[in-house]
Every structure is written in C-alpha cells, then in structure tokens.
Scaffold this active site. Structure first.
Site, PDB file in Angstrom:
ATOM      1  N   HIS B  74       0.920  -1.565  -0.065  1.00  0.00           N
ATOM      2  CA  HIS B  74      -0.182  -0.293  -0.004  1.00  0.00           C
ATOM      3  C   HIS B  74       1.161   0.800  -0.043  1.00  0.00           C
ATOM      4  O   HIS B  74       0.958   2.028   0.838  1.00  0.00           O
ATOM      5  CB  HIS B  74      -0.641  -0.183   1.351  1.00  0.00           C
ATOM      6  CG  HIS B  74      -2.228   1.292   0.767  1.00  0.00           C
ATOM      7  ND1 HIS B  74      -3.385   0.398   1.222  1.00  0.00           N
ATOM      8  CD2 HIS B  74      -1.836   2.181   0.419  1.00  0.00           C
ATOM      9  CE1 HIS B  74      -4.253   1.658   1.373  1.00  0.00           C
ATOM     10  NE2 HIS B  74      -3.273   2.629   0.554  1.00  0.00           N
ATOM     11  N   HIS B  76       2.168   5.361  -2.301  1.00  0.00           N
ATOM     12  CA  HIS B  76       1.356   6.150  -3.357  1.00  0.00           C
ATOM     13  C   HIS B  76       2.416   6.803  -3.382  1.00  0.00           C
ATOM     14  O   HIS B  76       3.593   7.873  -2.812  1.00  0.00           O
ATOM     15  CB  HIS B  76       0.458   6.898  -2.681  1.00  0.00           C
ATOM     16  CG  HIS B  76      -0.609   6.745  -2.448  1.00  0.00           C
ATOM     17  ND1 HIS B  76      -1.490   6.720  -2.781  1.00  0.00           N
ATOM     18  CD2 HIS B  76      -1.370   6.239  -1.632  1.00  0.00           C
ATOM     19  CE1 HIS B  76      -2.699   6.476  -1.981  1.00  0.00           C
ATOM     20  NE2 HIS B  76      -2.408   5.938  -0.940  1.00  0.00           N
ATOM     21  N   LEU B  77       3.263   6.625  -5.235  1.00  0.00           N
ATOM     22  CA  LEU B  77       4.306   7.136  -5.526  1.00  0.00           C
ATOM     23  C   LEU B  77       4.278   8.224  -6.395  1.00  0.00           C
ATOM     24  O   LEU B  77       5.404   9.087  -6.802  1.00  0.00           O
ATOM     25  CB  LEU B  77       4.989   5.447  -6.371  1.00  0.00           C
ATOM     26  CG  LEU B  77       5.428   4.571  -5.383  1.00  0.00           C
ATOM     27  CD1 LEU B  77       5.938   3.303  -6.874  1.00  0.00           C
ATOM     28  CD2 LEU B  77       6.173   4.747  -4.390  1.00  0.00           C
ATOM     29  N   ARG B  78       2.600   8.356  -5.993  1.00  0.00           N
ATOM     30  CA  ARG B  78       2.809   9.961  -7.006  1.00  0.00           C
ATOM     31  C   ARG B  78       2.746  10.256  -9.066  1.00  0.00           C
ATOM     32  O   ARG B  78       3.147  11.575  -8.527  1.00  0.00           O
ATOM     33  CB  ARG B  78       3.201  10.877  -6.000  1.00  0.00           C
ATOM     34  CG  ARG B  78       2.919  11.045  -5.084  1.00  0.00           C
ATOM     35  CD  ARG B  78       1.429  10.829  -4.648  1.00  0.00           C
ATOM     36  NE  ARG B  78       1.147  11.017  -2.524  1.00  0.00           N
ATOM     37  CZ  ARG B  78       0.140  10.698  -2.653  1.00  0.00           C
ATOM     38  NH1 ARG B  78      -1.130  10.405  -3.484  1.00  0.00           N
ATOM     39  NH2 ARG B  78      -0.092  11.126  -1.325  1.00  0.00           N
ATOM     40  N   ASP B 166      -8.395   2.900  -4.449  1.00  0.00           N
ATOM     41  CA  ASP B 166      -7.795   3.797  -3.282  1.00  0.00           C
ATOM     42  C   ASP B 166      -7.701   5.426  -2.675  1.00  0.00           C
ATOM     43  O   ASP B 166      -7.710   5.565  -3.838  1.00  0.00           O
ATOM     44  CB  ASP B 166      -6.181   2.925  -2.612  1.00  0.00           C
ATOM     45  CG  ASP B 166      -5.834   3.791  -1.243  1.00  0.00           C
ATOM     46  OD1 ASP B 166      -6.425   3.860  -0.293  1.00  0.00           O
ATOM     47  OD2 ASP B 166      -4.596   3.802  -1.467  1.00  0.00           O
ATOM     48  N   HIS B 193     -10.685   0.533   0.269  1.00  0.00           N
ATOM     49  CA  HIS B 193     -10.492   1.646   0.937  1.00  0.00           C
ATOM     50  C   HIS B 193     -12.195   2.360   1.654  1.00  0.00           C
ATOM     51  O   HIS B 193     -12.837   2.763   0.561  1.00  0.00           O
ATOM     52  CB  HIS B 193     -10.259   3.160   0.019  1.00  0.00           C
ATOM     53  CG  HIS B 193     -10.464   4.353   1.047  1.00  0.00           C
ATOM     54  ND1 HIS B 193      -9.397   5.153   1.360  1.00  0.00           N
ATOM     55  CD2 HIS B 193     -11.484   5.017   1.776  1.00  0.00           C
ATOM     56  CE1 HIS B 193      -9.037   6.118   1.948  1.00  0.00           C
ATOM     57  NE2 HIS B 193     -10.899   6.085   1.850  1.00  0.00           N
ATOM     58  N   HIS B 246      -6.083  -0.304   5.365  1.00  0.00           N
ATOM     59  CA  HIS B 246      -6.287  -0.016   6.219  1.00  0.00           C
ATOM     60  C   HIS B 246      -6.730   0.356   7.271  1.00  0.00           C
ATOM     61  O   HIS B 246      -7.485   1.492   7.364  1.00  0.00           O
ATOM     62  CB  HIS B 246      -5.409   1.511   6.100  1.00  0.00           C
ATOM     63  CG  HIS B 246      -6.648   2.616   4.762  1.00  0.00           C
ATOM     64  ND1 HIS B 246      -7.652   2.415   4.887  1.00  0.00           N
ATOM     65  CD2 HIS B 246      -6.154   3.190   3.876  1.00  0.00           C
ATOM     66  CE1 HIS B 246      -8.519   2.541   3.442  1.00  0.00           C
ATOM     67  NE2 HIS B 246      -7.117   3.478   3.192  1.00  0.00           N
ATOM     68  N   ASP B 319       0.627   2.853   4.295  1.00  0.00           N
ATOM     69  CA  ASP B 319      -0.057   3.324   3.088  1.00  0.00           C
ATOM     70  C   ASP B 319       1.095   5.077   2.961  1.00  0.00           C
ATOM     71  O   ASP B 319       0.315   5.899   3.684  1.00  0.00           O
ATOM     72  CB  ASP B 319      -1.615   4.231   3.731  1.00  0.00           C
ATOM     73  CG  ASP B 319      -2.369   4.974   2.996  1.00  0.00           C
ATOM     74  OD1 ASP B 319      -2.425   5.464   2.009  1.00  0.00           O
ATOM     75  OD2 ASP B 319      -3.684   5.299   3.858  1.00  0.00           O
ATOM     76  N   HIS B 323       2.856  13.796   0.739  1.00  0.00           N
ATOM     77  CA  HIS B 323       3.003  15.257   0.089  1.00  0.00           C
ATOM     78  C   HIS B 323       3.356  16.366   0.672  1.00  0.00           C
ATOM     79  O   HIS B 323       4.500  16.632   1.866  1.00  0.00           O
ATOM     80  CB  HIS B 323       1.886  15.568   1.136  1.00  0.00           C
ATOM     81  CG  HIS B 323       0.527  14.824   0.735  1.00  0.00           C
ATOM     82  ND1 HIS B 323      -0.198  14.881  -0.253  1.00  0.00           N
ATOM     83  CD2 HIS B 323      -0.453  13.970   1.553  1.00  0.00           C
ATOM     84  CE1 HIS B 323      -1.305  14.084  -0.014  1.00  0.00           C
ATOM     85  NE2 HIS B 323      -1.503  13.580   1.134  1.00  0.00           N
TER      86      HIS B 323
END
Lengths: 315, 444
Positions: B74, B76-78, B166, B193, B246, B319, B323
C-alpha cells in the site's frame, strides 16, 4: 491574582480560573472607565491592530474595532471580500505579510477551526481568536460570564448557578467556549437540544447533556440560547424549524415556568420567533444588549492584558 | 528539496550473487527460523549451502535477521502527476532504505491508472528509475468516480496485480458487486478503501472527544464499518476475494474476524500510525496527524493489535502518502490526508509489535512478506530455493532516531519525526544485488 503571561488568546480551554478572573476584573475597570464621559485609555497608543475577518461578521468586528480605538490603537480591518483571499493567498502568506507590516495585534475570525493557533505560531504579533469554525469564540464566552456576574451580583457564588445552553451545540464555538469558562468558574452547565445536535460526547466535557427543554429550564438561573442555523436542516439534523421551535424554542409558556429572575442570553444575531419568542428578547430578563455593551469592555481588557501599557486608565 | 542520490539513474537490477553468512534466517513461508548461511546465485535463492566460490561477495550477518525481501502492498508513488510530492525514483529509494524490496503502487495518480496506457507508463518509469520491484494496481472504476467499471481485463493484461479506487470508495453497491464479480475472472484481488461518504461527509478527524473539543467535523467509525460489512456480504455473494485496506476501527476488526470464521475470502491490513497514535495527537491541529481513515482511540489500537495477534489482520503496510510541505502547511480542515511511512514503518512495527510482544519475528515478517505475496499472487516473499533473491537484513537491536530531513522520500510529512526506534533494516537486496545498505546508502 497572577499577572497575565500569554502572548495570545486562542481558547478558553487553555486558561485557568485565575486568568479568567483577571480578564473579568480588568473588564470591570474598563467598563467603569467607559461610563465616565471623556475618559479614554492610551494603553495601545501607537500600536497597530489588524482585524482579519476571513469569515463575515458585523457585531464582533465592530466591537473589536471600537475596543482597539478606545485604547488608542490604529485599527485596520481586512475582510473576506478583500482581494488577497479571493486570489487564493494562503493563511500562512497572509500572516507573513502582516508580520512584515509590523502589526502588533491580529484579531482573527476564520471558518477553519484551529486557524488562530496556526497563525499565532507564525507571528510575533499578539493574536486574538474572534471565532474559529466550531472550535472556540473566547471573547464571547468572557463577555457572557461578565454579563452573568454583573447581572446576578459579584457575591453570587458560581457554584450555586445552573446555566442551561440550548440549541445547535454541535456546531457552536460559543457553546464550547462557554462550557469551558463556566465549568472553570465552577458553575453547573446543562446542554440541551436535539440528540443530533447535542451528542452524548459533550458529557465528557464535564457538563450534563439533556434533550427535554421543559424539564431542565425549571431550575435554570441562566438560559443561553444559540442561533439555530437553518442550513443544518438540510443535513438531516432535525426535520423542520417548526418542529425545532415546538421542542426547543423559548416561548412565553416555557418562560412562565422558569425561575422569576432567570437571565435570558443570546449571542446574536437573534432569530425572533425561532429560538426565542420576540417578546422575551425585549423583556427585562433579557441580557442581549448588556452582552453587546460588555463585549466592548471585555475586549478592551483582553487587548490591554495581552500587550497594553501597565496602567490602562492613565491619560 | 533534497538532491536525489547520485545513483538516481543507476538502476542496475540485473541478477547478481551474494553470500549471507551466519544470520538468523527467518522464512515464515516454510516455518524456518535458524542461524544459517544463505546463498543467492544469479538472482535466485540457491539450495547450495556452505562456502561458495570466492568471486561471490560475502555479507557477515551475525546478529542480523535474514528475512525475505519486505513487501509493502500500500504505497503512493505519485507518478505520474504528483512530482512535487514523490516520484517513482524517490519513492522506491525511500522503500529500499526502509527495507522493502517490493511495493504495490496505488493507482490514484494523475491521470488515474484506470487503463493500460497509464499502467504501461508507470511500469516503464519503474523500469528506468526504480531500484526495487514495483508492482502496479489499477482502478476499479473509470476516473475512480465509482460509476463505470475500468477496463479490468485490459489492466490485468497490462500487468496489474490488484484493483482498487484507493483514496476513494465505490459507493454504489451494484457497481461494487459487478467489479468484484468481474475481477474474479482474472483472480485479481480487489482492495477497498472503506468509507461511506454520507456517514463521513465533511469529516477530517475521528468523531469522538477530541473532535468535540476541537470543533472539527467527525469521520465516525461507522463510516468504515458499514463498508467493511458490505464488502463481506458482497464477497460472500460473488465468491470474489476482497482486501479491506488500512483498518482503523475496532468494529471493523470484529467484522473481519467473524467473516473469516465463515471462510469469507476477506483479508485486512493495518498501518503503523493507527497502531502508534490516537486522535489526541491532533490537539494542536498539526496536519501531520491528518490521514484517512483518521487516527482513533486507545480501544481501536487495542483491537487492531489483537487482530494482528490472532491473524484477523494478515497484512502490515504503510499507506505511504507523500505531500509537499506547502500542501500540508494550511488550516487543518484544508490539508490533504496522508503521511509518508516507508522509511519509518519497520522500526515502528519492531517497537509496537516485537518489543511489546504482540507478535514474534516470524509472525510479524509473515505479514510483510509471504502474506502479501500470496494475496497478490507474487512469486516471492519466501527464501525457498529457486525463489527470487530478494532479501532484507534487519538489525533488531540498533536504536536510531527518526530525522525527517534525512528521508529519501521527496516529502517530509511524518508524525514520527524525532521518535526513537529500536531497530531497522541494514541491507536491501533485490535479485541478489545490494541496492541499499545502511552504511553506504545507495552508493554502488
């Protein structure tokens, strides 16, 4: 009584009883000063007070403006219609600009809970929370307890007072600040309203939660009514304003069953005929206009304590 | 912004060989837990024991745990679309430095990975810039709007190992039923999610004492529980495998436990922050404590720990949600949800699960290796001979302090800055090649 040490006034929750008493006592000094024609304080002479009202307000903004002027400050007001907010400037950048302009005080009204703390951390200026979201409205609570004390007499022990706050508690910063102020002073507080707007969670704040207005108003010394927001109805918090009025509106019938000297308070603006019957808003038990008057003295006290000259009344 | 390591363009993942001497070899897949040597030849675990020929590099693993390469399912590589937050290059370096040899990238990129083109782009970028294995997931619905099914068959052909919206949750139960039923054709795992948007409307933190005090709109447990219950029923109806992401609420743990007793094909995951922190951390409106689902109460933490202990929750993951600092440095209600996690999670799991004796090492490592591999049908997560030579060496007794300024991630949004953690990974080995080690970082 201890001296004031805080840079900012952000919440009532963080204050102790002595600090609250100090503000009330200072407020009495200013109220006395205001009652004498021609007397003015120079406590904030040469200082700049910025009224930053990111959420609209007339009453509170005017009250702070007058308070600052009566203390001799230069006052600038910026409201939500001003261009920088419209252009999407962040609160952080607004704060940095105010810092660069050497504002000495910032009075902040903001729709986001926690915004005053966010700005206070980034500013050398004294910050006064003039209402943040559903979080707190400390000067409103201070002027409310000031008014209760004034009307019921300083000798009356807070321990013997039962204050009932009725209405949209869940979304009310006025209710939260009053809960902290009143419980810290020792008063007994009951929150009353529909189960959806007065969740049981509030009992963890040291107050009683109730849903039957008729039974709690019988031994109330003070009934504080909150403005009911019509838009809540859309989010299914209650079925209709009519039903709300029938269950929680303070009407003549209910008033007759209250203690004779009960104080009826409202932070304004009032919805006549909704949370309060029109006649009751104007009756001798109503403190609505005292609250407005006392707001000025209490806000002067707050500004003075945060960063004014030592002797408030010196010429 | 931290300059990327000089090895950014260095992504030699060609198979290599390594001899790991004298470590505590733990392979939860086989129940193996013994002091032994481990040999990787040409990228694969060898059955050969004993000293190999002298050309093979040797790592002395005395005092270290030799685990299958950790898998975080889980993350987030963006990339594409969020390069101010993270890229595949930086996110996978953060993963490697946290001990992870494989990650599953979430599809809520910009544009979302709701078709084979975006998946192809992600896989190509991973091939060019990643130092570890990047697996991809695709969206359940077009644009993650919850309305129309994404081309799940094409996504499968493009290589995704799971589908998920997600960050969003399909609200329409009929759409979710069809998605689960359809994904069953490809034996694809659906990750959910769990958030009912009506019940959580406007919510920015757990609904409880602290939301009451702080005047912030609540995101109540019931909004998660309701969707977990729905997912259980839909999995029973369709026979499809569902994975609830999560978990944050005690009742959700109970629902999953009860469903598993009925042999529902459901799996669940827990995150370090939900184990380590409660909603009381939000007292000062610090947006580093704002994530979705939100931090809850002590009773929820205890339920999650109990769920991990009895294997109701078989997955540990981060997760990881980077940001940019300017995005987080705003009013609490306006800040985006999410925190980074790849570089701190192993240390936090050691502290909260091993040191607190909730799990032993083989139990904990199973949730970071063979369990995610089995759910996602990956041919790894084990040290069996012939398996890919993905290995993580862990020093279980190496205290260190989290310093967000030293992260390889592009972002710094962690609530754990300054925390003292009891242990960490020392070597991350992908296909027999050491891609990161504690002493030299990414230097070749």
């Amino acid at each position: 009584m201890s001296a004031w040490t805080r840079k900012d006034l952000l919440t009532i929750r963080e204050l102790d009883r002595n600090e609250i008493e100090l503000i009330l006592q200072t407020g009495r000094t200013f109220k006395e000063l205001l009652s004498r024609p021609g007397r003015k304080s120079n406590s904030l002479e040469g200082r700049t007070v910025v009224n930053l009202f990111v959420e609209p307000s007339t009453r509170t903004r005017t009250s702070f403006e007058l308070a600052a002027r009566r203390l001799g400050a230069d006052v600038v007001s910026i409201d939500s219609e001003s261009s920088s907010f419209r252009k999407g400037e962040t609160l952080k950048d607004t704060g940095l600009v105010l810092q660069a302009m050497h504002a000495d005080f910032v009075i902040l009204r903001h729709s986001a809970a926690g915004a005053p703390g966010f700005l206070a951390e980034r500013l050398k200026a004294h910050l006064v929370n003039a209402g943040d979201g559903a979080h707190e409205h400390p000067t409103q609570a201070l002027l409310d307890v000031f008014t209760i004390q004034e009307r019921l007499g300083e000798k009356r022990d807070w321990k013997d007072l039962h204050v009932v706050i009725c209405g949209d508690i869940l979304f009310s910063r006025v209710a939260r600040s009053n809960v902290w102020a009143l419980t810290k002073l020792g008063a007994r507080v009951t929150l009353v309203g529909p189960t959806t707007l007065v969740p049981e969670l509030f009992s963890e704040l040291g107050v009683t939660v109730a849903h039957d207005f008729d039974s709690v108003l019988l031994d109330a010394d003070v009934i504080m009514l909150l403005r009911i927001q019509h838009e809540r109805q859309r989010r299914s918090f209650f079925p209709s304003v009519g039903e709300y009025v029938s269950l929680f509106g303070l009407n003549l019938d209910r008033f007759k069953r209250c203690k004779p000297g009960v104080l009826i308070m409202h932070p304004g603006p009032i919805n006549r005929g909704v949370e309060i019957a029109s006649e009751l808003a104007d009756c001798p038990n109503s403190t609505v206009l005292d609250q407005v008057q006392n707001g000025l003295a209490v806000r002067m006290a707050v500004l003075h304590l945060l960063g004014g000259r030592e002797n408030p009344a010196s010429p | 912004m931290t300059p990327l390591p000089p090895s950014l363009s260095f992504h030699d993942r060609s198979p290599s060989s390594v001899f790991i001497r004298g470590g505590r070899v733990i392979d939860p897949a086989s129940g193996r837990d013994e002091t032994a040597d481990l040999l990787v030849i040409d990228g694969l675990i060898s059955e050969q024991t004993g000293k190999p020929d002298s050309s093979i590099p040797v790592i002395d693993a005395k005092g270290l745990i030799v685990a299958p390469g950790l898998i975080d399912m889980h993350v987030h590589l963006r990339e594409p679309g969020g390069s101010q937050k993270e890229t595949i290059a930086t996110g996978t370096r953060a993963a490697a430095a946290g001990g992870f040899t494989s990650v599953l990238a979430m599809p809520n990129t910009n544009p979302p990975a709701d078709g084979p083109n975006t998946i192809a782009l992600m896989r190509q970028r991973a091939n060019e810039t990643s130092c570890i294995n990047v697996f991809t997931s695709g969206c359940i619905t077009v644009g993650m709007k919850g309305e129309q099914l994404a081309p799940i068959g094409s996504l499968h052909k493009a290589g995704v190992v799971a589908i998920t919206d997600d960050g969003h949750c399909v609200q329409n139960n009929e759409v979710m039923r069809r998605a689960l039923d359809y994904a069953r054709m490809f034996d694809l795992l659906t990750l959910d999610h769990c958030q009912d948007y009506n019940l959580s409307a406007g919510g920015v933190m757990h609904e409880g004492y602290w939301s009451t005090v702080l005047g912030l709109p609540g995101w109540p447990r019931i909004a998660e529980d309701m969707i977990v219950a729905r997912d259980i029923l839909l999995s029973e109806l369709t026979g499809a495998r569902i994975h609830v992401q999560h978990l944050s609420s005690a009742d959700s743990v109970r629902l999953v436990r009860e469903a598993k007793k009925r042999n529902v094909k459901i799996s669940a995951e827990a995150m370090p922050h939900h184990l380590a922190l409660t909603d009381a951390s939000i007292e000062k409106y610090d947006t580093h404590f704002k994530m979705n689902p939100p931090l809850r109460e002590r009773s929820d933490q205890e339920a999650l720990l109990a769920g991990l202990a009895d294997d109701t929750i078989e997955i540990l993951a981060s997760d990881h949600a980077p940001h940019a600092s300017y995005e987080k440095e705003v009013e609490f209600a306006d800040a985006p949800f999410g925190i980074v996690g790849l570089e701190t999670e192993l240390g936090i799991f050691i502290k909260l699960l091993i040191e607190a004796r909730v799990l032993d090492w083989p139990q904990m490592l199973a949730k970071l290796t063979i369990n995610p591999a089995r759910l996602l049908r990956l041919d790894r997560g084990t040290l069996a001979s012939g398996a890919p030579g993905d290995i993580t060496l862990i020093n279980p007794g190496l205290p260190w302090q989290v310093d967000a300024t030293k992260f390889y991630s592009l972002s710094r949004n962690t609530p754990f800055d300054g925390w003292e953690l009891p242990g960490r990974a020392t070597h991350t080995i992908v296909a027999g090649r050491v891609v990161w080690n504690l002493e030299k970082g990414f230097a070749p």
